[in-house]
Motif scaffolding. Structure first.
Motif, short mmCIF file in Angstrom:
data_model
loop_
_atom_site.label_atom_id
_atom_site.label_comp_id
_atom_site.label_asym_id
_atom_site.label_seq_id
_atom_site.Cartn_x
_atom_site.Cartn_y
_atom_site.Cartn_z
N UNK A 45 0.84 -1.19 0.00
CA UNK A 45 0.00 0.00 0.00
C UNK A 45 0.88 1.24 0.00
N UNK A 46 0.23 2.38 -0.14
CA UNK A 46 0.93 3.66 -0.10
C UNK A 46 0.58 4.37 1.19
N UNK A 47 1.62 4.72 1.96
CA UNK A 47 1.41 5.51 3.16
C UNK A 47 1.25 6.97 2.75
N UNK A 48 0.10 7.54 3.07
CA UNK A 48 -0.19 8.93 2.73
C UNK A 48 -0.93 9.52 3.92
N UNK A 49 -0.18 10.16 4.82
CA UNK A 49 -0.72 10.54 6.12
C UNK A 49 -0.42 11.99 6.43
N UNK A 50 -1.37 12.67 7.04
CA UNK A 50 -1.16 14.05 7.47
C UNK A 50 -1.91 14.25 8.79
N UNK A 51 -1.21 14.71 9.82
CA UNK A 51 -1.86 14.96 11.11
C UNK A 51 -0.99 15.87 11.96
N UNK A 52 -1.58 16.37 13.02
CA UNK A 52 -0.89 17.22 14.00
C UNK A 52 -1.10 16.61 15.37
N UNK A 53 -0.06 16.57 16.18
CA UNK A 53 -0.14 16.06 17.55
C UNK A 53 0.41 17.10 18.50
N UNK A 54 -0.33 17.38 19.55
CA UNK A 54 0.08 18.33 20.57
C UNK A 54 0.68 17.59 21.76
N UNK A 55 1.23 18.29 22.75
CA UNK A 55 1.81 17.60 23.91
C UNK A 55 0.76 16.88 24.76
N UNK A 56 0.37 15.73 24.30
CA UNK A 56 -0.61 14.86 24.95
C UNK A 56 -0.41 13.48 24.37
N UNK A 57 -1.29 12.55 24.71
CA UNK A 57 -1.17 11.19 24.17
C UNK A 57 -2.16 11.00 23.03
N UNK A 58 -1.63 10.79 21.85
CA UNK A 58 -2.44 10.53 20.67
C UNK A 58 -2.38 9.05 20.35
N UNK A 59 -3.52 8.37 20.39
CA UNK A 59 -3.57 6.96 20.03
C UNK A 59 -3.74 6.79 18.54
N UNK A 60 -2.95 5.89 17.95
CA UNK A 60 -3.08 5.57 16.52
C UNK A 60 -3.65 4.17 16.43
N UNK A 61 -4.88 4.09 15.99
CA UNK A 61 -5.64 2.85 16.00
C UNK A 61 -5.81 2.36 14.57
N UNK A 62 -5.73 1.06 14.36
CA UNK A 62 -5.92 0.50 13.03
C UNK A 62 -5.57 -0.96 12.98
N UNK A 63 -5.96 -1.62 11.92
CA UNK A 63 -5.67 -3.03 11.76
C UNK A 63 -4.23 -3.25 11.34
N UNK A 64 -3.84 -4.52 11.25
CA UNK A 64 -2.49 -4.87 10.81
C UNK A 64 -2.28 -4.41 9.37
N UNK A 65 -1.12 -3.83 9.10
CA UNK A 65 -0.81 -3.38 7.75
C UNK A 65 -1.46 -2.07 7.37
N UNK A 66 -1.95 -1.32 8.34
CA UNK A 66 -2.60 -0.04 8.02
C UNK A 66 -1.61 1.11 7.93
N UNK A 67 -0.35 0.87 8.36
CA UNK A 67 0.66 1.92 8.28
C UNK A 67 0.98 2.58 9.60
N UNK A 68 0.47 2.04 10.71
CA UNK A 68 0.69 2.65 12.03
C UNK A 68 2.17 2.67 12.39
N UNK A 69 2.78 1.48 12.37
CA UNK A 69 4.19 1.37 12.76
C UNK A 69 5.10 2.10 11.79
N UNK A 70 4.78 2.06 10.51
CA UNK A 70 5.60 2.75 9.52
C UNK A 70 5.58 4.26 9.75
N UNK A 71 4.45 4.77 10.18
CA UNK A 71 4.36 6.20 10.50
C UNK A 71 5.33 6.56 11.62
N UNK A 72 5.36 5.75 12.68
CA UNK A 72 6.29 6.01 13.77
C UNK A 72 7.74 5.91 13.30
N UNK A 73 8.04 4.92 12.47
CA UNK A 73 9.41 4.72 12.01
C UNK A 73 9.87 5.90 11.15
N UNK A 74 8.96 6.48 10.38
CA UNK A 74 9.32 7.65 9.57
C UNK A 74 9.59 8.86 10.46
#
Length: 615
Positions: A274-303
Motif C-alpha cells: 500500500x501507499x502511506x499517505x498521512x497528514x496529522x498534527x499532535x500536541x503535547x498529549x497522548x495521541x492513540x493511533x488505531x488501526x488493523x495490521x498493515x494499516x501503516x501505524x508502525x511505519x508512521x512512527x518509524x518515519x
C-alpha cells in the motif's frame, strides 16, 4: 638430517598476517554490505566471494596479472623499486584473497543475525553510527566473528595453488607447509609429507576446537546466569490498594520550541502492499493511533523517528524540521530528540539494565548519569535490578526498562509501538497503570500505536484511526467511538452491526438488511448509506412501549468468561446458526435471567445509540 622447520614458521607468519588483514577487511566489507539492497549488490557480492568458487590456480593467475612485472600494480611498485612476486609478501596476498570470502560471509551472517530494532533504537537514543558499531554491532556479533577468524586462518594456512602461482616455491622464503607437502610427495618422501599434513590438520582442528569450546562455555555461562532469578517483580493490587510507582523527576531539558509546539506530519511513502499517505498534527498529549495490521501505524512512527525515510512530505517537531523532501532535509535519528519503543522492547542483551538506561546519556557527566539512571529505575519500580541483564527479567520488567530507557533522554516525542503486545492479560493491565502514571508527568508528545480498542480508550485522549495507509478519522476518543462517520471507522472501533439504509422521512430510516424501520434522534446526513449499533448497546426485554422495539429469535450464542454474545434475527425464526441480523453482548447474569424466556424476545435498538454513517 636435521628437519627444516621453516615451512611451519613461514606458514604461521603468512597465515597470521593474512588473517589479521582479512579480519579488518572482512568486517569492513560486511558492514558496508549490511542493509544494502541496491541494484549492484548481487554483482558486488559475487566479486567479493569469487575466490571461494574459482580454482586457486585461476585466482593465482589473476593475481599474477595484477602484481606481475607487466601488471598495473606490479608496474606501480616497480617505480618504487619494490616487488612482491616470489616473496613471502606474495604468499600473504594470496592467502588474504582466498580466505577473505570466508571472513566476509561469516561476518555478514553474524551482523544480519542481530535484530535490526536494536540498531534502530540505538539511533533514536542519540548514538552515532560509529558508536553503534563499536558498542552494539561488534559485541553482539563477536561469537560469529571469532568463528570467521578461525575459518579464515585455516583457509590461509592451507592455501597452495594461488601461492604457488604468485610466490613460487623457494625453500626458506616462500615454501609454506602445503607446498612442502606437494614437493615432498613429488620427491617420494612420504614421511615428511605426512608430517606437514598432520601439522596443518592439528593446527586447524585445534583452532576450531578452541572456538567451539569457547562458544559452548559462553552459552553455558549465560544459561547459568538465568538460574534462581525472580520471575516477576510487578506491582500487585491487594486489598484495594495499588502500589504507586514513583513519579519521574524534574525534566532538565525542556522541549525545544522555535515557532510552534507540536508535531506536524505530512508524508508519503510507497510500500509493497500500500501507499502511506498521512497528514496529522499532535500536541503535547497522548495521541492513540488505531488501526488493523498493515494499516501503516508502525511505519508512521518509524518515519517520524528517522528509521525509515518517506518519499515526500515534511515532519516538523516543535518548530524544528526533521524531514523535508523538497528542501532535502533529513535529520538522522540521533539528532531528532525522538524516542521509539519497539514491540519487542529492543533491549541490548549484552548490557545490564543500568547500562541500557544510560546508553543515551553519554553526553552527561558520570555523576548526573548515575542519578538519572537511579531516577528512572525508581520511576518504574525496578530499584536494585540495575545490575541484571535483560534475559534475567520478566516480560513486564523488560517493558518497563524499555520505557525508562526511552524517557531517560528526555525526548520531545515518545513513540510507543504496541508496547503491551508481548504481555499476558494480567501484566498488560498492570503495565497500563504504570504507563498512565508515567505519562502523566511527561511534558512531551506521545504517539501510542495499538490495535486494541479498550487499550486505546483507556490510555489516549485523542485518537487517529488508520486504514490502508491513510488517516480516516481524527478526534477525541469520545467523538471517534460514539460518532464514527464511516463504516470502516466504526468497524475499527469495534462496532459489529451494520445495515444499509433508506431514508423514510424526518427522523425515520429503513434498515434494509434487517427488515425494520427505525426512529433516529441524530440529524440525518445528506449522503446517509449505513446505520449501525454496538453489540453491548442492544437492550433485550426492555419496557414494552420502548421505541425501536422488535420481536427477535436467537440463532446462536458465543461464550466468553464474563459475557455472552447472542446472534439475533428480527421478526422471524432463523433457519440455521448463520441466519441472523445483529449481535448483542450481555453479561452472564442477564443471560441467565433471559435464556429460558419463550420466543420471540423483545429487543430494542435505542434511537440515541444508533450510528449514522456515510461511505
Amino acid at each position: 638430517m636435521e628437519l627444516d622447520l621453516s615451512p611451519l614458521w613461514l606458514s604461521l607468519k603468512v597465515a597470521g598476517t593474512a588473517t589479521v588483514a582479512t579480519f579488518f577487511m572482512g568486517i569492513f566489507a560486511a558492514y558496508r554490505m549490511l542493509g544494502d539492497r541496491g541494484r549492484w549488490r548481487s554483482l558486488l557480492e559475487g566479486i567479493l566471494i569469487s575466490p571461494l568458487i574459482l580454482p586457486p590456480t585461476v585466482v593465482g593467475f589473476l593475481l599474477l596479472l595484477l602484481f606481475g612485472k607487466n601488471g598495473p600494480l606490479g608496474q606501480l611498485m616497480e617505480s618504487f623499486d619494490f616487488t612482491i612476486i616470489f616473496t613471502w609478501y606474495a604468499g600473504v596476498v594470496a592467502a588474504i584473497v582466498v580466505s577473505f570470502p570466508l571472513m566476509y560471509k561469516t561476518a555478514l551472517g553474524a551482523f544480519e543475525q542481530i535484530d535490526s530494532s536494536l540498531l534502530h533504537v540505538a539511533r533514536t537514543l542519540g548514538a552515532s553510527e560509529r558508536r553503534i558499531f563499536w558498542q552494539i554491532l561488534l559485541p553482539l556479533a563477536m561469537p560469529g566473528l571469532v568463528a570467521g577468524v578461525t575459518l579464515a586462518f585455516a583457509r590461509a594456512l592451507g592455501e597452495f595453488g594461488a601461492t604457488l602461482m604468485l610466490a613460487g616455491n623457494i625453500p626458506g622464503e616462500t615454501q609454506t607447509m602445503p607446498m612442502a607437502i606437494y614437493f615432498a610427495v613429488e620427491a617420494g618422501d612420504m614421511g615428511l609429507a605426512w608430517l606437514w599434513a598432520i601439522a596443518i590438520m592439528a593446527i586447524s582442528l585445534s583452532g576450531l576446537m578452541v572456538v567451539n569450546l569457547w562458544q559452548q562455555h559462553y552459552e553455558e555461562k549465560r544459561q547459568r546466569s538465568d538460574g534462581g532469578l525472580l520471575e516477576a517483580n510487578e506491582p500487585v493490587n491487594r486489598g484495594g490498594k495499588r502500589t504507586e510507582p514513583a513519579r519521574l523527576g524534574q525534566w532538565i531539558n525542556p522541549p525545544l520550541s522555535n515557532t510552534a509546539t507540536g508535531l506536524f506530519v505530512t508524508i508519503e511513502k510507497q510500500l509493497a502492499n500500500f501507499k502511506l499517505d498521512i497528514a496529522f498534527t499532535a500536541l503535547p498529549e497522548t495521541l492513540g493511533i488505531l488501526g488493523g495490521s498493515g494499516s501503516g501505524k508502525s511505519m508512521t512512527l518509524r518515519c517520524i523517528a528517522g528509521v525509515e525515510t518517506p518519499t515526500k512530505g515534511r515532519i516538523v517537531l516543535n518548530g524544528r524540521t526533521l524531514f523535508d523532501a523538497g528542501k532535502r532535509i533529513n535529520l538522522p535519528s540521533h539528532k531528532r530528540h525522538v524516542s521509539l519503543v519497539f514491540q519487542n522492547y529492543a533491549l541490548f542483551p549484552h548490557m545490564t539494565v543500568a547500562q541500557n538506561i544510560a546508553f543515551g546519556l553519554q553526553r552527561l557527566p558520570k555523576t548526573l548519569r548515575r542519578q538519572r539512571v537511579s531516577q528512572q529505575l525508581a520511576s518504574v519500580q525496578l530499584q536494585g535490578l540495575g545490575d541484571r541483564y535483560p534475559h534475567q527479567l520478566s516480560g513486564g520488567q523488560q517493558q518497563r526498562v524499555a520505557l525508562a530507557r526511552a524517557l531517560a533522554t528526555e525526548p520531545e516525542a515518545l513513540l510507543l509501538d504496541e508496547p503491551f503486545s508481548a504481555l499476558d492479560t494480567h501484566l498488560r493491565s498492570q503495565m497500563e497503570q504504570q504507563l498512565m502514571e508515567t505519562l502523566s508527568t511527561y511534558p512531551g508528545i506521545t504517539l501510542f500505536v495499538t490495535h486494541n480498542l479498550e487499550e486505546a480508550y483507556r490510555l489516549c485522549g485523542m485518537l487517529m484511526v488508520m486504514s490502508g495507509g491513510s488517516a480516516i478519522a481524527y478526534g477525541s476518543k469520545h467523538q471517534i467511538f460514539e460518532h464514527p462517520k464511516t463504516v470502516r471507522v466504526a468497524q475499527l472501533t469495534g462496532c459489529k452491526n451494520f445495515s444499509r439504509v433508506v431514508v423514510q422521512g424526518s427522523g425515520f430510516v429503513e434498515a434494509t438488511d434487517w427488515g425494520i424501520t427505525l426512529q433516529v434522534l441524530e440529524a440525518i446526513p445528506d449522503r446517509l448509506t449505513d446505520i449501525g449499533i454496538r453489540a453491548h448497546q442492544i437492550s433485550i426485554m426492555p419496557a414494552p412501549d420502548s421505541d425501536n422495539t422488535y420481536p427477535c429469535w436467537l440463532a446462536a450464542t458465543s461464550e466468553t468468561p464474563h459475557r455472552m454474545t447472542l446472534f439475533l434475527k428480527f421478526n422471524t425464526a432463523p433457519t440455521d446458526a448463520q441466519d441472523y441480523h445483529v449481535q448483542a453482548e450481555v453479561f452472564k447474569e442477564k443471560w441467565h435471567a433471559i435464556k429460558d424466556q419463550p420466543f420471540p424476545w423483545a429487543v430494542q435498538l435505542d434511537p440515541a445509540r444508533l450510528i449514522l454513517m456515510v461511505d
